[in-house]
Design a protein around this motif. Structure first.
Motif, mmCIF file in Angstrom:
data_model
loop_
_atom_site.group_PDB
_atom_site.id
_atom_site.type_symbol
_atom_site.label_atom_id
_atom_site.label_comp_id
_atom_site.label_asym_id
_atom_site.label_seq_id
_atom_site.Cartn_x
_atom_site.Cartn_y
_atom_site.Cartn_z
ATOM 1 N N GLU A 122 12.306 -43.644 -5.739
ATOM 2 C CA GLU A 122 13.124 -44.836 -5.973
ATOM 3 C C GLU A 122 13.459 -44.931 -7.458
ATOM 4 O O GLU A 122 12.570 -44.864 -8.311
ATOM 5 N N ARG A 123 14.726 -45.077 -7.769
ATOM 6 C CA ARG A 123 15.164 -45.100 -9.162
ATOM 7 C C ARG A 123 15.386 -46.530 -9.622
ATOM 8 O O ARG A 123 15.804 -47.401 -8.860
ATOM 9 N N THR A 124 15.131 -46.765 -10.900
ATOM 10 C CA THR A 124 15.317 -48.077 -11.502
ATOM 11 C C THR A 124 16.054 -47.889 -12.825
ATOM 12 O O THR A 124 16.408 -46.774 -13.208
ATOM 13 N N ASP A 125 16.268 -48.989 -13.523
ATOM 14 C CA ASP A 125 16.770 -48.882 -14.885
ATOM 15 C C ASP A 125 15.694 -48.236 -15.749
ATOM 16 O O ASP A 125 14.497 -48.291 -15.428
ATOM 17 N N PHE A 126 16.106 -47.634 -16.847
ATOM 18 C CA PHE A 126 15.139 -46.984 -17.729
ATOM 19 C C PHE A 126 14.121 -48.011 -18.225
ATOM 20 O O PHE A 126 14.476 -49.114 -18.653
ATOM 21 N N HIS A 127 12.845 -47.635 -18.155
ATOM 22 C CA HIS A 127 11.789 -48.530 -18.601
ATOM 23 C C HIS A 127 10.612 -47.720 -19.117
ATOM 24 O O HIS A 127 10.503 -46.516 -18.878
ATOM 25 N N TRP A 128 9.741 -48.388 -19.842
ATOM 26 C CA TRP A 128 8.559 -47.767 -20.417
ATOM 27 C C TRP A 128 7.329 -48.148 -19.611
ATOM 28 O O TRP A 128 7.292 -49.194 -18.956
ATOM 29 N N PHE A 129 6.318 -47.289 -19.653
ATOM 30 C CA PHE A 129 5.056 -47.566 -18.979
ATOM 31 C C PHE A 129 3.917 -47.172 -19.915
ATOM 32 O O PHE A 129 3.866 -46.037 -20.399
ATOM 33 N N ASN A 130 3.029 -48.109 -20.158
ATOM 34 C CA ASN A 130 1.911 -47.859 -21.068
ATOM 35 C C ASN A 130 0.734 -47.280 -20.286
ATOM 36 O O ASN A 130 0.031 -48.003 -19.578
ATOM 37 N N ASP A 131 0.532 -45.977 -20.411
ATOM 38 C CA ASP A 131 -0.574 -45.323 -19.708
ATOM 39 C C ASP A 131 -1.653 -44.860 -20.684
ATOM 40 O O ASP A 131 -2.454 -43.974 -20.359
ATOM 41 N N ASN A 132 -1.703 -45.455 -21.853
ATOM 42 C CA ASN A 132 -2.614 -44.983 -22.895
ATOM 43 C C ASN A 132 -4.088 -45.179 -22.544
ATOM 44 O O ASN A 132 -4.942 -44.464 -23.073
ATOM 45 N N LYS A 133 -4.387 -46.124 -21.649
ATOM 46 C CA LYS A 133 -5.789 -46.380 -21.315
ATOM 47 C C LYS A 133 -6.275 -45.510 -20.162
ATOM 48 O O LYS A 133 -7.463 -45.562 -19.815
ATOM 49 N N GLU A 134 -5.392 -44.716 -19.577
ATOM 50 C CA GLU A 134 -5.750 -43.947 -18.391
ATOM 51 C C GLU A 134 -6.446 -42.628 -18.731
ATOM 52 O O GLU A 134 -6.220 -42.055 -19.797
ATOM 53 N N TRP A 135 -7.276 -42.158 -17.801
ATOM 54 C CA TRP A 135 -7.910 -40.836 -17.845
ATOM 55 C C TRP A 135 -8.682 -40.577 -19.147
ATOM 56 O O TRP A 135 -8.860 -39.443 -19.557
ATOM 57 N N ARG A 136 -9.141 -41.629 -19.784
ATOM 58 C CA ARG A 136 -9.882 -41.497 -21.049
ATOM 59 C C ARG A 136 -9.103 -40.643 -22.062
ATOM 60 O O ARG A 136 -9.657 -39.940 -22.872
ATOM 61 N N GLN A 137 -7.793 -40.684 -21.964
ATOM 62 C CA GLN A 137 -6.861 -40.005 -22.871
ATOM 63 C C GLN A 137 -6.937 -38.476 -22.829
ATOM 64 O O GLN A 137 -6.386 -37.791 -23.700
ATOM 65 N N VAL A 138 -7.594 -37.932 -21.812
ATOM 66 C CA VAL A 138 -7.623 -36.476 -21.683
ATOM 67 C C VAL A 138 -6.203 -35.940 -21.477
ATOM 68 O O VAL A 138 -5.844 -34.869 -21.979
ATOM 69 N N ASP A 139 -5.380 -36.690 -20.738
ATOM 70 C CA ASP A 139 -4.000 -36.251 -20.524
ATOM 71 C C ASP A 139 -3.216 -36.198 -21.833
ATOM 72 O O ASP A 139 -2.374 -35.317 -22.040
ATOM 73 N N LYS A 140 -3.507 -37.117 -22.753
ATOM 74 C CA LYS A 140 -2.812 -37.131 -24.042
ATOM 75 C C LYS A 140 -3.209 -35.910 -24.881
ATOM 76 O O LYS A 140 -2.375 -35.302 -25.557
ATOM 77 N N VAL A 141 -4.472 -35.551 -24.824
ATOM 78 C CA VAL A 141 -4.917 -34.355 -25.538
ATOM 79 C C VAL A 141 -4.244 -33.123 -24.946
ATOM 80 O O VAL A 141 -3.886 -32.180 -25.651
ATOM 81 N N GLY A 142 -4.040 -33.142 -23.628
ATOM 82 C CA GLY A 142 -3.328 -32.050 -22.978
ATOM 83 C C GLY A 142 -1.892 -31.933 -23.450
ATOM 84 O O GLY A 142 -1.368 -30.829 -23.616
#
Length: 298
Positions: free
Chosen positions: A62-82
């Protein structure tokens, strides 16, 4: 999660060109033929991948208007290090490919260093139009920092002395949500953050005087990972009775680039394998168990 899968696919897209990049010779003039081959191959390959991605993963969303999502607290930031790891090595490939094309050193570093950012940004734009996702500012920052770290090392030392690396081991958590964390080894290596460890492998010998007797093949690596993460949202994870925690590691590592020889195939293999941490003994610290020694850690 989907950004991480694309991160690996984009890295693989660069690998066939690495042998050419490693075969670069000293030159003071841009090789226009090589630059044309490089640019056209990259443009066609990346455009095809984006089209395939849009059809395979986004066409039924499902598509929407462009928007941001704050996922900084997820997965203990392992995804960010990736993301940092992926952008670093994509930019590393970009720099070496421009060197192969004879682009002047400083321009190769600055322009090639943008590769990781350029490859990752369209993925965030795609996600920004999906109702279940959203563009992640944290991902963009991690990509930028990864690329910038490489550029800084190349400008300061004309080489990589602190190499981001990846290692993986299977965990019991994937069985609890195989649709998210992976149902087989290949998927789990991409999706199960519990089994992923990211490292900074320091080439100690490069910081010492030439006459030092320190073994140039021996690096020291510091690692980061986390455990007990079945859900990306910390509250949902806690509701499932899980107490996610961070893990920090210290381990010896091989400086694979020290073993380069005359064979281009051998050197290319070392180049590619240098993104992975060689299994070795490791000292772990976490808040739940304190210090723990692993005789062999993957």
């Amino acid at each position: 999660m989907r950004q991480r899968l694309i991160l690996y696919l984009l890295l693989l897209l660069c690998l066939p060109k690495l042998s050419m990049a490693q075969a670069a010779t000293d030159t003071t003039a841009v090789n226009k033929k090589r630059l044309l081959v490089l640019g056209s191959t990259f443009a066609v390959g990346y455009t095809s991948l984006l089209v395939s991605l849009n059809h395979a993963w986004y066409s039924e969303e499902e598509r929407t208007d462009f928007h941001w999502f704050n996922d900084n607290k997820e997965w203990r930031q392992v995804d960010k290090v990736g993301h940092f790891w992926g952008a670093f090595h994509q930019s590393r490939a970009g720099i070496d490919m421009l060197r192969w094309a004879g682009v002047p050193e400083k321009k190769a570093i600055l322009y090639g260093g943008l590769t990781g950012i350029l490859l990752q940004t369209p993925i965030e734009i795609f996600d920004g139009y999906q109702s279940d996702y959203g563009a992640s500012a944290g991902d963009i920052v991690a990509n930028t920092v990864g690329a910038a770290n490489l550029v800084a090392q190349e400008l300061a030392w004309q080489e990589v002395r602190i190499m981001p690396k990846y290692s993986f081991h299977t965990t019991r958590y994937a069985d609890r949500r195989p649709n998210v964390l992976g149902s087989n080894l290949g998927e789990q290596a991409l999706k199960d953050y519990n089994g992923q460890t990211y490292w900074l492998s320091v080439d100690v010998g490069a910081f010492l005087k030439e006459e030092s007797k320190y073994p140039k093949w021996l690096n020291i690596a510091v690692g980061y990972g986390a455990q007990q993460m079945v859900y990306n949202d910390p509250e949902a994870n806690a509701a499932a009775g899980l107490d996610a925690y961070r893990q920090f590691y210290l381990s010896p590592d091989l400086n694979l680039m020290h073993f380069k020889g005359r064979s281009k195939v051998w050197n290319t293999a070392l180049y590619v394998l240098s993104i992975i941490k060689v299994p070795a003994p490791a000292l772990e610290y976490n808040r739940k168990n304190g210090l723990k020694l692993h005789p062999l850690y993957f």
